[in-house]
Write an enzyme that holds these catalytic residues in place. Structure first.
Site, PDB file in Angstrom:
ATOM      1  N   LYS A 249       0.863  -1.193   0.000  1.00 58.45           N
ATOM      2  CA  LYS A 249       0.000   0.000   0.000  1.00 58.45           C
ATOM      3  C   LYS A 249       0.895   1.237   0.000  1.00 58.45           C
ATOM      4  CE  LYS A 249      -3.063   2.692   3.116  1.00 58.45           C
ATOM      5  NZ  LYS A 249      -3.890   2.697   4.337  1.00 58.45           N
TER       6      LYS A 249
ATOM      7  N   ASP B  37      -2.602  10.308   3.458  1.00 55.79           N
ATOM      8  CA  ASP B  37      -3.992   9.889   3.681  1.00 55.79           C
ATOM      9  C   ASP B  37      -4.718  10.924   4.539  1.00 55.79           C
ATOM     10  OD1 ASP B  37      -6.376   8.589   4.055  1.00 55.79           O
ATOM     11  OD2 ASP B  37      -5.568   7.000   5.360  1.00 55.79           O
TER      12      ASP B  37
ATOM     13  N   LYS C 250     -10.149  12.968   7.984  1.00 54.09           N
ATOM     14  CA  LYS C 250      -9.645  12.642   9.323  1.00 54.09           C
ATOM     15  C   LYS C 250      -9.621  13.904  10.180  1.00 54.09           C
ATOM     16  CE  LYS C 250      -6.441   8.890   8.057  1.00 54.09           C
ATOM     17  NZ  LYS C 250      -7.053   7.823   8.866  1.00 54.09           N
TER      18      LYS C 250
ATOM     19  N   ASP D  34       1.802   6.629   5.360  1.00 53.79           N
ATOM     20  CA  ASP D  34       0.784   5.676   4.926  1.00 53.79           C
ATOM     21  C   ASP D  34       1.196   4.919   3.656  1.00 53.79           C
ATOM     22  OD1 ASP D  34      -1.579   4.426   5.643  1.00 53.79           O
ATOM     23  OD2 ASP D  34      -2.825   5.751   4.427  1.00 53.79           O
TER      24      ASP D  34
ATOM     25  N   ASP E 271     -12.082   6.931   3.874  1.00 47.24           N
ATOM     26  CA  ASP E 271     -10.847   6.750   4.653  1.00 47.24           C
ATOM     27  C   ASP E 271     -10.420   5.280   4.717  1.00 47.24           C
ATOM     28  OD1 ASP E 271      -8.676   7.518   6.138  1.00 47.24           O
ATOM     29  OD2 ASP E 271      -9.790   7.785   8.021  1.00 47.24           O
TER      30      ASP E 271
ATOM     31  N   GLU F  34      -9.279   3.511   2.415  1.00 47.48           N
ATOM     32  CA  GLU F  34      -8.801   3.582   1.023  1.00 47.48           C
ATOM     33  C   GLU F  34      -7.725   2.559   0.708  1.00 47.48           C
ATOM     34  OE1 GLU F  34      -7.528   5.262   3.429  1.00 47.48           O
ATOM     35  OE2 GLU F  34      -5.387   5.040   3.010  1.00 47.48           O
TER      36      GLU F  34
ATOM     37  N   ARG G  73      -7.422  -0.591   1.338  1.00 43.66           N
ATOM     38  CA  ARG G  73      -7.947  -1.853   0.799  1.00 43.66           C
ATOM     39  C   ARG G  73      -8.409  -1.697  -0.649  1.00 43.66           C
ATOM     40  NH1 ARG G  73     -12.184  -2.072   5.659  1.00 43.66           N
ATOM     41  NH2 ARG G  73     -10.492  -0.876   6.572  1.00 43.66           N
TER      42      ARG G  73
END
Ligand code: BES
Ligand code: MN
Ligand code: ZN
Length: 490
Positions: free
Chosen positions: A253, A258, A265, A276, A335, A337, A339
């Protein structure tokens, strides 16, 4: 890129010891026995080493820790570092001892009098890794680290072991640099460029741009980057050091930042989301290590690079996207994201490479930090042999990992009213597991797969044994070992 401190390994030559500047490190056992080299330093320093070994400070020091004498009489050296270590230490103790030397020497050159002590390459590994500092944005930072010199009885043997370990250390430092780099510097494009440069060391590197990803049908990955000015990319890194067997695929990933997207967030701590892309960072570091040590295995590393930003073009909660696999996904929370990115890269990896195993790494959920803290990454797998082999490799390397369950009841939480699935489990229960279940929907029947949720371990707020606070490079050493133990030809 941060460079490792230069390391040299030579035969013992105590002729000019008294004139050496910088730091000198010697070893003493728990019961205060000095080896021959330590005795030489002791006699030159008018018994400073013997007095230190008898002190309360040395008594209190744990195995693998060090106590220092500054400006000892009789020596030009600024300090003598006395390390408490048995003659045959474990890997863990030897690396810890190296870390103690790194901290004690500061920016000085250091001469380590290893003699015939065992595991000197692991000590060198510890010195190199604990000496890491992320300084590209500190004006006036010193850029050349002090030299590390080891004097040992069998330099060829120690050098051979150190060559492998320094390849691992270089991979770890590469991962740390990527993971520490702020998102205005490490854009998706800059990330891809840094990976492309690894063609220098023998990797085959392809950068797939947005047009290509659209042709492939990666609607899930692409929906994450819609709000960002930085283009989404997938980078494919191949190392073909094996025969014609199917490769192992490592998938990462790579969310360079993010914000949460439209499901924004909260402000507090949002700056941490610069890490991230940690999963992609580890995949990149492992590929670097494999190339540097010319691993006899076929491994392909694939990273999905995107930025999750809110904007008028960003994906909305409630939107439905179509993955490369063909399954539709209702995006309940923008959020969740990571996956969405992994779903398409996992599918692409299997379609193109028919891998013998797939391992993905991601800073996927805050929930894994609630479950396991900063000590262990979450391990999820459909294959007991694969996960056991990994847990063993991680233990050997001192990288915490703990297996968590999967199961049909968790998968059922992903049911959507209007699409094939939704991207969150509904509620916060078992958040790391429902995330893993989502990923498993993109793993083909019969493919051994392991998912590592590294949200807690990729970057930490306190120093660890081998790293200063910030990015750790967790996983590079364990995955490198998994590959050498399980997939590498003899
Ligand atoms: N990148 C975060 C996970 C994360 C949290 C990594 C803390 C490192 C430290 C991930 O994309 C995320 O936002 N996950 C959500 C999922 C939720 C919306 C289902 C989370 O963990 O809150
Ligand atoms: Mn997120
Ligand atoms: Zn994320």
């Amino acid at each position: 890129m941060t460079e490792l401190a230069p390391l040299s390994i030579t035969e013992i030559d105590l002729g000019t010891l008294a004139e050496r500047s910088g730091a000198i490190a010697v070893f003493a056992t728990e019961d205060g026995k000095l080896d021959q080299n330590a005795r030489k330093v002791n006699s030159l320093s008018k018994k400073a080493v013997a007095r230190l070994v008898e002190s309360a400070a040395f008594e209190k020091a744990k195995t693998g820790e060090a106590v220092t004498v500054s400006y000892p009489a009789g020596l030009a050296a600024a300090k003598v570092i006395v390390v408490k270590m048995p003659r045959r230490p474990s890997v863990e103790v030897a690396r810890k001892a190296g870390a103690a030397i790194a901290k004690a020497r500061g920016e000085d050159d250091v001469l380590v009098l290893g003699g015939s002590m065992a595991r000197m390459a692991d000590v060198a590994f510890g010195v190199a890794l604990r000496g890491y500092a992320f300084t590209p944005h500190k004006t006036g930072a010193q850029d050349a680290l002090g030299k590390i010199e080891f004097m040992v009885s069998a330099p060829d043997e120690v050098q051979a072991a150190a060559d492998v370990l320094m390849a691992v250390a270089e991979g770890i430092v590469f991962t740390r640099d990527l993971t520490n780099e702020p998102a205005n510097h490490l854009t998706t494009t800059e990330f891809a460029n840094r990976l492309k440069e690894m063609e220098n060391i023998g990797l085959t590197v392809e950068v797939l741009d947005e047009d290509k990803l659209e042709d492939l049908g990666m609607g899930s990955l692409l929906c994450v980057g819609l709000g960002s000015a930085s283009p989404s990319k997938v980078v494919v890194m191949q190392w073909n050091g094996g025969g014609d067997e199917a490769p192992v695929a490592l998938v990462g990933k790579g969310v360079v930042f993010d914000t949460g997207g439209i499901s924004l967030k909260p402000a507090g701590g949002m700056e941490d989301m610069t890490m991230d892309m940690g999963g992609a960072g580890v995949v990149s570091g492992v590929m670097r290590t494999l190339a540097l040590r010319k691993a006899r295995a076929n491994v392909v590393g694939l990273v999905g690079l995107v930025e999750n930003m809110p904007s008028d073009r960003a994906t909305r909660p409630g939107d439905v996207v179509t993955s490369m696999k063909g399954d539709t996904i209702e995006v309940i929370n923008t959020d969740a994201e990571g996956r969405l990115v992994l779903a398409d890269v996992l599918w692409y990896a299997q379609e193109r490479f028919k891998p013998s195993a797939v391992v993905d790494l991601a800073t996927l959920t805050g929930a894994v930090i609630i479950a396991l803290g900063r000590e262990n990454a979450g391990v999820f797998s459909n294959d007991d042999a694969l996960s056991k082999a990994f847990l063993k490799a991680a233990e050997t390397e001192g990288e915490g990992a703990w297996r968590l369950p999967l199961g049909a009841a968790y998968d059922a939480k992903l049911k959507s009213r209007i699409a094939d699935m939704k991207n969150v489990g509904g509620g916060r229960d078992a958040g790391s597991i429902t995330a893993a279940q989502f990923l498993q929907r993109f793993i083909k029947e019969g493919t051994p797969w392991m998912h590592l949720d590294i949200a807690g371990v990729a970057s930490v707020k306190e120093d660890t044994v081998l790293a200063p606070k910030g990015a750790t490079g967790w996983g590079v050493a364990a995955l490198n070992r998994l590959i050498s133990d399980t997939y590498e030809a003899e």
